[in-house]
Design a protein around this motif. Sequence first.
Motif, PDB file in Angstrom:
ATOM      1  N   VAL A 162       0.871  -1.179   0.000  1.00 39.31           N
ATOM      2  CA  VAL A 162       0.000   0.000   0.000  1.00 39.31           C
ATOM      3  C   VAL A 162       0.900   1.219   0.000  1.00 39.31           C
ATOM      4  N   ILE A 163       0.649   2.146  -0.895  1.00 39.61           N
ATOM      5  CA  ILE A 163       1.518   3.313  -1.027  1.00 39.61           C
ATOM      6  C   ILE A 163       0.764   4.589  -0.702  1.00 39.61           C
ATOM      7  N   ILE A 164       1.337   5.359   0.206  1.00 40.66           N
ATOM      8  CA  ILE A 164       0.646   6.561   0.673  1.00 40.66           C
ATOM      9  C   ILE A 164       1.580   7.764   0.616  1.00 40.66           C
ATOM     10  N   PRO A 165       1.380   8.664  -0.357  1.00 36.73           N
ATOM     11  CA  PRO A 165       2.151   9.901  -0.348  1.00 36.73           C
ATOM     12  C   PRO A 165       1.526  10.862   0.658  1.00 36.73           C
ATOM     13  N   LEU A 166       2.345  11.589   1.372  1.00 38.85           N
ATOM     14  CA  LEU A 166       1.758  12.489   2.366  1.00 38.85           C
ATOM     15  C   LEU A 166       2.545  13.773   2.494  1.00 38.85           C
ATOM     16  N   PHE A 167       1.824  14.829   2.744  1.00 35.26           N
ATOM     17  CA  PHE A 167       2.424  16.150   2.893  1.00 35.26           C
ATOM     18  C   PHE A 167       1.690  16.858   4.019  1.00 35.26           C
ATOM     19  N   ASN A 168       2.374  17.085   5.103  1.00 39.22           N
ATOM     20  CA  ASN A 168       1.769  17.714   6.285  1.00 39.22           C
ATOM     21  C   ASN A 168       0.480  17.022   6.726  1.00 39.22           C
ATOM     22  N   GLU A 169       0.577  15.766   7.065  1.00 41.06           N
ATOM     23  CA  GLU A 169      -0.613  15.005   7.432  1.00 41.06           C
ATOM     24  C   GLU A 169      -0.482  14.403   8.830  1.00 41.06           C
ATOM     25  N   GLU A 170       0.293  15.028   9.711  1.00 43.40           N
ATOM     26  CA  GLU A 170       0.607  14.380  10.995  1.00 43.40           C
ATOM     27  C   GLU A 170      -0.619  13.875  11.761  1.00 43.40           C
ATOM     28  N   HIS A 179       2.533  15.753  -5.162  1.00 49.15           N
ATOM     29  CA  HIS A 179       1.816  14.500  -4.983  1.00 49.15           C
ATOM     30  C   HIS A 179       2.226  13.425  -6.001  1.00 49.15           C
ATOM     31  N   GLN A 180       2.248  13.788  -7.280  1.00 48.04           N
ATOM     32  CA  GLN A 180       2.473  12.782  -8.317  1.00 48.04           C
ATOM     33  C   GLN A 180       3.878  12.186  -8.241  1.00 48.04           C
ATOM     34  N   VAL A 181       4.845  13.017  -7.899  1.00 54.19           N
ATOM     35  CA  VAL A 181       6.220  12.530  -7.789  1.00 54.19           C
ATOM     36  C   VAL A 181       6.369  11.656  -6.543  1.00 54.19           C
ATOM     37  N   ALA A 182       5.742  12.079  -5.447  1.00 52.31           N
ATOM     38  CA  ALA A 182       5.801  11.280  -4.212  1.00 52.31           C
ATOM     39  C   ALA A 182       5.177   9.906  -4.450  1.00 52.31           C
ATOM     40  N   LEU A 183       4.107   9.908  -5.206  1.00 55.76           N
ATOM     41  CA  LEU A 183       3.434   8.656  -5.554  1.00 55.76           C
ATOM     42  C   LEU A 183       4.391   7.739  -6.322  1.00 55.76           C
ATOM     43  N   LEU A 184       5.082   8.317  -7.272  1.00 55.92           N
ATOM     44  CA  LEU A 184       6.034   7.541  -8.063  1.00 55.92           C
ATOM     45  C   LEU A 184       7.143   6.992  -7.176  1.00 55.92           C
ATOM     46  N   ALA A 185       7.644   7.830  -6.275  1.00 50.75           N
ATOM     47  CA  ALA A 185       8.710   7.382  -5.372  1.00 50.75           C
ATOM     48  C   ALA A 185       8.250   6.148  -4.612  1.00 50.75           C
ATOM     49  N   GLY A 186       7.020   6.157  -4.145  1.00 51.85           N
ATOM     50  CA  GLY A 186       6.476   5.013  -3.420  1.00 51.85           C
ATOM     51  C   GLY A 186       6.345   3.797  -4.325  1.00 51.85           C
ATOM     52  N   LEU A 187       5.860   4.018  -5.538  1.00 50.17           N
ATOM     53  CA  LEU A 187       5.671   2.898  -6.470  1.00 50.17           C
ATOM     54  C   LEU A 187       7.004   2.223  -6.779  1.00 50.17           C
ATOM     55  N   GLN A 222       9.363   1.816  -4.807  1.00 46.90           N
ATOM     56  CA  GLN A 222       9.818   1.035  -3.666  1.00 46.90           C
ATOM     57  C   GLN A 222       8.989  -0.229  -3.457  1.00 46.90           C
ATOM     58  N   ALA A 223       7.835  -0.307  -4.106  1.00 43.99           N
ATOM     59  CA  ALA A 223       6.901  -1.399  -3.824  1.00 43.99           C
ATOM     60  C   ALA A 223       7.485  -2.752  -4.211  1.00 43.99           C
ATOM     61  N   ARG A 224       7.260  -3.756  -3.355  1.00 46.46           N
ATOM     62  CA  ARG A 224       7.778  -5.093  -3.644  1.00 46.46           C
ATOM     63  C   ARG A 224       6.658  -6.112  -3.821  1.00 46.46           C
ATOM     64  N   GLY A 225       5.430  -5.687  -3.576  1.00 45.08           N
ATOM     65  CA  GLY A 225       4.311  -6.634  -3.581  1.00 45.08           C
ATOM     66  C   GLY A 225       3.856  -7.033  -4.969  1.00 45.08           C
ATOM     67  N   ASN A 226       2.913  -7.959  -4.990  1.00 44.38           N
ATOM     68  CA  ASN A 226       2.300  -8.385  -6.247  1.00 44.38           C
ATOM     69  C   ASN A 226       1.041  -7.590  -6.541  1.00 44.38           C
ATOM     70  N   ILE A 227       0.470  -7.041  -5.461  1.00 44.23           N
ATOM     71  CA  ILE A 227      -0.721  -6.220  -5.596  1.00 44.23           C
ATOM     72  C   ILE A 227      -0.345  -4.863  -5.030  1.00 44.23           C
ATOM     73  N   ILE A 228      -0.500  -3.820  -5.813  1.00 41.69           N
ATOM     74  CA  ILE A 228      -0.053  -2.508  -5.357  1.00 41.69           C
ATOM     75  C   ILE A 228      -1.248  -1.569  -5.279  1.00 41.69           C
ATOM     76  N   ILE A 229      -1.426  -0.977  -4.111  1.00 37.62           N
ATOM     77  CA  ILE A 229      -2.565  -0.091  -3.916  1.00 37.62           C
ATOM     78  C   ILE A 229      -2.049   1.293  -3.540  1.00 37.62           C
ATOM     79  N   THR A 230      -2.520   2.329  -4.233  1.00 39.13           N
ATOM     80  CA  THR A 230      -2.118   3.688  -3.877  1.00 39.13           C
ATOM     81  C   THR A 230      -3.319   4.420  -3.279  1.00 39.13           C
ATOM     82  N   MET A 231      -3.065   5.209  -2.273  1.00 40.93           N
ATOM     83  CA  MET A 231      -4.161   5.974  -1.667  1.00 40.93           C
ATOM     84  C   MET A 231      -3.654   7.222  -0.967  1.00 40.93           C
ATOM     85  N   ASP A 232      -4.572   8.164  -0.681  1.00 40.42           N
ATOM     86  CA  ASP A 232      -4.218   9.406   0.008  1.00 40.42           C
ATOM     87  C   ASP A 232      -4.123   9.167   1.511  1.00 40.42           C
ATOM     88  N   ALA A 233      -3.486  10.117   2.172  1.00 37.49           N
ATOM     89  CA  ALA A 233      -3.243   9.968   3.600  1.00 37.49           C
ATOM     90  C   ALA A 233      -4.342  10.584   4.458  1.00 37.49           C
TER      91      ALA A 233
END
Length: 309
Positions: free
Chosen positions: A9-17, A76-84, A86-97
Amino acid sequence: MSDHPQISVIIPLFNEEENLEVLINALIKVLQLMNQSCEIIMVDDGSRDHSFEVVKQLAEQDKRVRGFSLSRNFGHQVALLAGLQQARGNIIITMDADLQHPPEIIPQLIEAFQKGYEIVNTRRIDGKETGQFKKFTSKQFYRLINHIAEVNIPEGSSDFRLMSRKALDAFLQFGERDRFTRGLVSWMGFPQTIVDYECPPRFAGKSKYTLRRMLHFAADGITAFSARPLRIASYTGLVVFFIGLVYAVYAIVKHFNGQTIPGWTSLLVTVLLVGGIQLLSLGIIGEYLARIFHESKSRPLYFIKDQVN
Ligand code: UDP
Ligand code: MG
């Protein structure tokens, strides 16, 4: 493959504490029900609050949480890519924080994947909570992009999505800088389907997509998938040129008939009209030129400053 998790699961975040802990708890609860190994990749997009400290804490408590911190805010879009990447799974899910993408929908996404879809997109059904302005601008944006661009993106699309390993590997082959993820995904093909969900309001914090960012995002989407604005600029130029030509002939005929009168109004109108269209066309060309410039520099898209797990 045994040491690789099944689900990423990939979650890009910016100021979401304030959102992270609630999000991770909800997510882990849902993932536990799935009974499959998983990893949660949190990409801190240069937050200025304590988001990454929270990520570190969460990662310490649960080894399935992996945190990456980008060296600054890249968007957002670049952070999403950075996460993608790094992903090692077979099923990849992206979502907001911000919990606007409810983790409870994930089982439905996985169900669709199990039916054989390589990409499962989602569509937001706006609840009463979504602001009128956001609803309106979002709707107009999808209408425009579907009208002029060469891809079809359903209204209410977002980057809440499931991709198979095969689809992700294909996605990671795109070399472009200005990444309009939902357009690229649609363009890729593969069996795709859509799951609807109701979008709750943000759990905490404010939207990071200001009007300026939304305009920028829209311009990226359109210029990445359509050359039609350039064509519109040249067509308008052509039409104005012919009108100007006719008007010039008319003026010359008038001149030889000795009927020239100081035509202040017509002069002003012509200058304003032609000037306006020239500026518009230049602006459109400039938008594309800026993107060529941006692409040609081939700079790295982001840097990772820190990481956990
Ligand atoms: N986001 C990000 N970098 C940015 C802006 C936003 O990583 O520069 C993240 C943000 O933290 C959230 C997601 O992208 O997880 C979507 O942003 P937001 O909720 O503000 O957009 P909205 O839902 O209002 O369209
Ligand atoms: Mg949001």
